[in-house]
Motif scaffolding. Structure first.
Motif, short mmCIF file in Angstrom:
data_model
loop_
_atom_site.label_atom_id
_atom_site.label_comp_id
_atom_site.label_asym_id
_atom_site.label_seq_id
_atom_site.Cartn_x
_atom_site.Cartn_y
_atom_site.Cartn_z
N UNK A 23 -10.47 57.91 30.27
CA UNK A 23 -11.80 57.94 30.85
C UNK A 23 -12.11 56.81 31.65
N UNK A 24 -10.98 55.77 31.78
CA UNK A 24 -11.41 54.47 32.59
C UNK A 24 -10.67 54.54 33.92
N UNK A 25 -9.90 55.56 34.14
CA UNK A 25 -9.32 55.49 35.44
C UNK A 25 -10.43 55.86 36.66
N UNK A 26 -11.38 56.08 36.39
CA UNK A 26 -12.67 56.50 37.47
C UNK A 26 -13.33 55.09 37.64
N UNK A 27 -12.95 54.02 36.80
CA UNK A 27 -13.66 52.68 36.81
C UNK A 27 -13.74 52.07 38.18
N UNK A 28 -12.82 52.25 39.03
CA UNK A 28 -12.87 51.67 40.54
C UNK A 28 -14.07 52.27 40.95
N UNK A 29 -14.40 53.60 41.09
CA UNK A 29 -15.37 54.17 41.90
C UNK A 29 -16.84 53.93 41.31
N UNK A 32 -20.33 48.98 40.62
CA UNK A 32 -21.49 48.76 41.34
C UNK A 32 -21.14 47.97 42.50
N UNK A 33 -21.67 48.26 43.88
CA UNK A 33 -21.34 48.08 45.26
C UNK A 33 -21.44 46.64 45.24
N UNK A 34 -22.27 45.86 44.65
CA UNK A 34 -22.44 44.19 44.85
C UNK A 34 -21.12 43.60 43.92
N UNK A 35 -20.25 44.38 43.39
CA UNK A 35 -19.26 43.65 42.76
C UNK A 35 -17.81 44.31 43.14
N UNK A 36 -17.97 45.38 43.90
CA UNK A 36 -16.77 46.21 43.91
C UNK A 36 -15.56 45.20 45.01
N UNK A 37 -16.02 44.65 45.88
CA UNK A 37 -15.10 43.76 46.47
C UNK A 37 -14.49 42.66 45.82
N UNK A 38 -15.19 42.51 44.82
CA UNK A 38 -14.85 41.32 43.91
C UNK A 38 -13.71 41.65 42.69
N UNK A 39 -13.66 42.89 42.66
CA UNK A 39 -12.78 43.35 41.49
C UNK A 39 -11.37 44.02 42.05
N UNK A 40 -10.18 43.63 41.65
CA UNK A 40 -9.13 44.48 42.11
C UNK A 40 -8.58 45.26 40.72
N UNK A 41 -8.36 46.47 40.84
CA UNK A 41 -8.06 47.19 39.51
C UNK A 41 -6.49 47.34 39.87
N UNK A 42 -5.91 47.30 38.66
CA UNK A 42 -4.40 47.58 38.67
C UNK A 42 -4.17 48.30 37.50
N UNK A 43 -3.07 49.24 37.53
CA UNK A 43 -2.85 50.14 36.19
C UNK A 43 -1.66 49.59 35.82
N UNK A 44 -1.26 49.82 34.77
CA UNK A 44 0.03 49.31 33.83
C UNK A 44 0.73 50.71 33.09
N UNK A 45 1.96 50.67 33.20
CA UNK A 45 2.49 51.81 32.50
C UNK A 45 2.14 51.48 30.81
N UNK B 284 2.29 51.11 39.13
CA UNK B 284 1.60 52.54 38.32
C UNK B 284 0.66 53.01 39.30
N UNK B 285 0.51 54.37 39.61
CA UNK B 285 -0.52 55.09 40.34
C UNK B 285 -1.79 54.94 39.57
N UNK B 286 -2.96 54.95 40.27
CA UNK B 286 -4.02 54.46 39.52
C UNK B 286 -4.72 55.66 39.00
N UNK B 287 -4.46 56.75 39.58
CA UNK B 287 -5.14 58.04 39.22
C UNK B 287 -4.21 59.13 38.52
N UNK B 288 -4.65 59.46 37.38
CA UNK B 288 -3.71 60.41 36.58
C UNK B 288 -3.88 62.09 37.47
N UNK B 289 -2.97 62.84 36.89
CA UNK B 289 -3.25 64.20 37.68
C UNK B 289 -3.09 64.97 36.34
N UNK B 290 -4.17 65.68 36.35
CA UNK B 290 -4.13 66.73 35.18
C UNK B 290 -4.58 65.74 33.86
N UNK B 291 -3.92 66.30 32.65
CA UNK B 291 -4.36 65.48 31.39
C UNK B 291 -3.58 64.53 31.17
#
Lengths: 86, 391
Positions: A23-29, A32-45, B284-291
Motif C-alpha cells: 500500500x506504500x507504493x503510491x506514496x510518491x503521488x 503533499x505538493x509543498x513537500x513533493x520536490x523535497x523527497x526522493x523515493x527509492x524502492x529496494x528488493x 528496483x522499479x517503484x511500482x508493482x504490477x498486479x499483486x
C-alpha cells in the motif's frame, strides 16, 4: 540546503510486502505538493531489517536513514513533515 | 547432460473449433530425461467438441502408454490403427494421429496415420522424405506412413491437424484451403524472420495465421500445430534463497555470475547478497504490477523478482495455463522459464525467521516445497529439463 532532498526508502521484500508495503507504493503521488520536490523515493528488493528482531515489525521504510517500523502512509507523511518543518 | 548434447524443443499450440467448449485434437508427450528420449503424439478426433475430445484423448493416451511401456512405436501404432473403430455415419476411422519418438542424439522415428504429412525444414528449406507405407490388414483404407532418419542441429519438424491445412477452405482466396504448400511457405518465412524462433512461438504463429484465413477469423475446425526444434539447449539458472552457510555466499555468487546462459534471481535478500558479493548496484522499479512486488535490475542478470510470493504465483499461473501470461513479475518469470530448455534452480536453504511471524496475514509456503512443485509441472506439462540444487 534547499536543493538537498530527503531520501525515503521503501522495502518490497516479502515480509514488508505482505505486512502492508504493497500500500506504500503510491506514496510518491500522495506526498503533499509543498513537500513533493523535497523527497526522493527509492524502492529496494529488501532492506534486510525483518531478520533483526530489534527493529520491531514490518513493513519498514527508511527516511534519511532513520528506520520507521509498522509504516503506514500516515506515519510516513507525518515523519516527512517533521523532518522538513522541524 | 553433456555440454555437446542437443535439446529437442517441442511445443504444441491449439485452438478449438469456434463455438465448441472442448478441444477435438489432443497432444500428449513425455520426456524421459534419464534415457534421453522423448515421445509425442498429436491426435485429431473425428468431428468436434466433447466426442472428438474423447476420441483424440483416448488415441493419444493409448499410443503414449504403449510406447512408454516399451512397445516399439511401429507395433504400438499398428495395434491402434487396427483397433480404431469406424464411424457409422461417415464410414471413416474415429481418429487420426502423428506419433514420434526422438532421442537426444536426433534419431527420430515418425508414424503418421491420416494427419497431414509433417514438414521438415533444414537450413530454411523443405526436406522431403519418402515414407514406408504399412497398410492395415483389417481396414485396407488405413495406411501408416513411417519415417526414420536423423535430425541435424537446427532442424525443425512441423506436425499439424487438418484444421491448419484446410483453413480458409471455400473462400475465394483459398478454395482448397491454406494447404500444405501455404503452410510451408509461411513456416519458411517465419524462420527467415526469426531464425531462433522457439517451438512455442512458431506453433502459436501457425495456428493464428491459419485462423486468419477463415472468414470472420473463426476457426471452422480444431486447429493444432506441433513444432519440434532440435537445437542447442537454452539454459536458465534461477538463484532463489540465501545459502544455508553464509560463508559460501561468495562462492555461489561466482557460480551464478559465471553461468553460461540466462540468469534470474528470485528473492530480495538473495538479490542483495549477490549484489554485495559481485559489487553491483540493484535498482528496483517503484511500482508493482498486479499483486506482486516489482522487479529489479542488475547488470548481468536477466530478471530479479521477490521470492516466495512470486514463486507461488508462478506455480498458480502454470497450473491455470494462460494463453497470455499476466504482466507482473510472475508472468515475466514464466516467459523466461518457458523460453528455456534446461532450467537449473539453486535453492538456498536458509530460513527467513520473519516469515514465521504468526502475524503474517498470508500463508507463506516453504520455498523448497514450492520449487519441488514447480519442478513437477515444468518437467511434466511443459516438458523442460529441470535440475534442483539445494545449497
Amino acid at each position: 540546503m534547499a536543493d538537498e532532498k530527503i531520501l525515503l526508502e521503501l522495502c518490497f521484500g516479502t515480509t514488508c510486502f505482505v505486512m502492508g508495503a504493497s500500500k506504500l507504493q503510491e506514496i510518491e503521488s500522495i506526498i503533499p505538493p509543498q513537500y513533493k520536490n523535497k523527497v526522493e523515493v527509492k524502492a529496494h528488493t529488501c532492506l534486510d531489517l525483518c531478520k533483526n528482531s530489534t527493529y520491531m515489525k514490518a513493513p519498514f521504510v527508511k527516511l534519511d536513514g532513520e528506520i520507521i517500523s509498522e509504516a503506514t502512509v500516515e506515519k510516513i507523511l507525518k515523519a516527512i513533515e517533521r523532518k522538513i518543518d522541524g | 547432460m553433456s555440454e555437446k548434447s542437443f535439446f529437442v524443443d517441442i511445443d504444441c499450440f491449439q485452438q478449438k473449433k469456434h463455438g465448441q467448449n472442448a478441444f477435438g485434437d489432443c497432444f500428449k508427450s513425455k520426456r524421459f530425461t534419464d534415457e534421453g528420449r522423448l515421445l509425442a503424439v498429436l491426435s485429431d478426433g473425428l468431428g468436434s467438441g466433447i466426442k472428438a475430445n474423447i476420441l483424440a484423448t483416448m488415441t493419444a493416451t493409448m499410443i503414449l502408454k504403449f510406447i512408454e511401456d516399451g512397445k516399439d512405436i511401429l507395433k504400438a501404432t499398428e495395434v491402434i490403427m487396427n483397433s480404431l473403430p469406424v464411424c457409422q455415419v461417415r464410414k471413416i476411422s474415429y481418429s487420426t494421429f502423428s506419433a514420434f519418438e526422438c532421442s537426444d542424439e536426433g534419431e527420430i522415428k515418425i508414424v503418421e496415420e491420416g494427419n497431414p504429412d509433417f514438414i521438415h525444414i533444414r537450413n530454411g528449406r523443405l526436406v522431403e522424405h519418402t515414407p514406408r507405407i504399412v497398410t492395415s490388414k483389417k481396414f485396407t483404407n488405413r495406411h501408416m506412413h513411417l519415417y526414420n532418419f536423423k535430425l541435424e542441429p537446427e532442424d525443425r519438424l512441423i506436425f499439424c491437424s487438418d484444421g491448419v491445412t484446410q483453413a480458409g477452405m471455400g473462400t475465394d482466396e483459398y478454395k482448397l484451403g491454406w494447404r500444405r504448400e501455404g503452410l510451408i511457405e509461411f513456416v519458411e518465412s517465419e524462420i527467415k524472420r526469426d531464425p531462433s524462433i522457439s517451438s512455442r512461438h512458431l506453433a502459436m504463429e501457425i495456428v493464428k495465421e491459419s485462423i486468419r484465413k477463415e472468414p470472420d477469423h473463426q476457426s471452422k475446425d480444431d486447429v493444432s500445430a506441433l513444432v519440434l526444434y532440435f537445437r542447442k539447449p537454452r539454459k536458465l539458472l534461477i538463484f532463489t534463497g540465501p545459502p544455508y552457510r553464509q560463508d559460501r555466499d561468495a562462492e555461489y555468487s561466482k557460480i551464478f555470475d559465471d553461468f553460461d546462459g540466462r540468469k534470474a534471481i528470485v528473492g530480495g535478500t538473495t538479490a542483495n547478497l549477490i549484489a554485495r558479493e559481485l559489487g553491483r548496484e540493484i535498482t528496483t522499479e517503484k511500482y508493482n504490477k498486479g499483486m506482486l512486488p516489482a522487479c529489479s535490475h542488475m547488470d548481468g542478470v536477466d530478471l530479479i523478482t521477490e521470492g516466495i510470493l512470486t514463486l507461488t504465483k508462478v506455480l498458480e499461473y502454470l497450473n491455470e495455463g494462460y494463453d497470455r501470461w499476466p504482466d507482473d513479475a510472475a508472468g515475466r518469470l514464466i516467459e523466461l522459464l518457458l523460453d528455456s530448455d534446461v532450467i537449473n534452480f539453486m535453492i538456498g536453504s536458509k530460513l527467513n525467521q520473519a516469515h514465521y511471524d504468526p502475524d503474517l496475514p498470508l500463508e507463506l509456503e516453504i520455498r523448497k516445497n514450492v520449487v519441488k512443485q514447480l519442478e513437477k509441472i515444468l518437467s511434466g506439462r511443459y516438458i523442460k529439463k529441470v535440475n534442483l540444487k539445494f545449497i
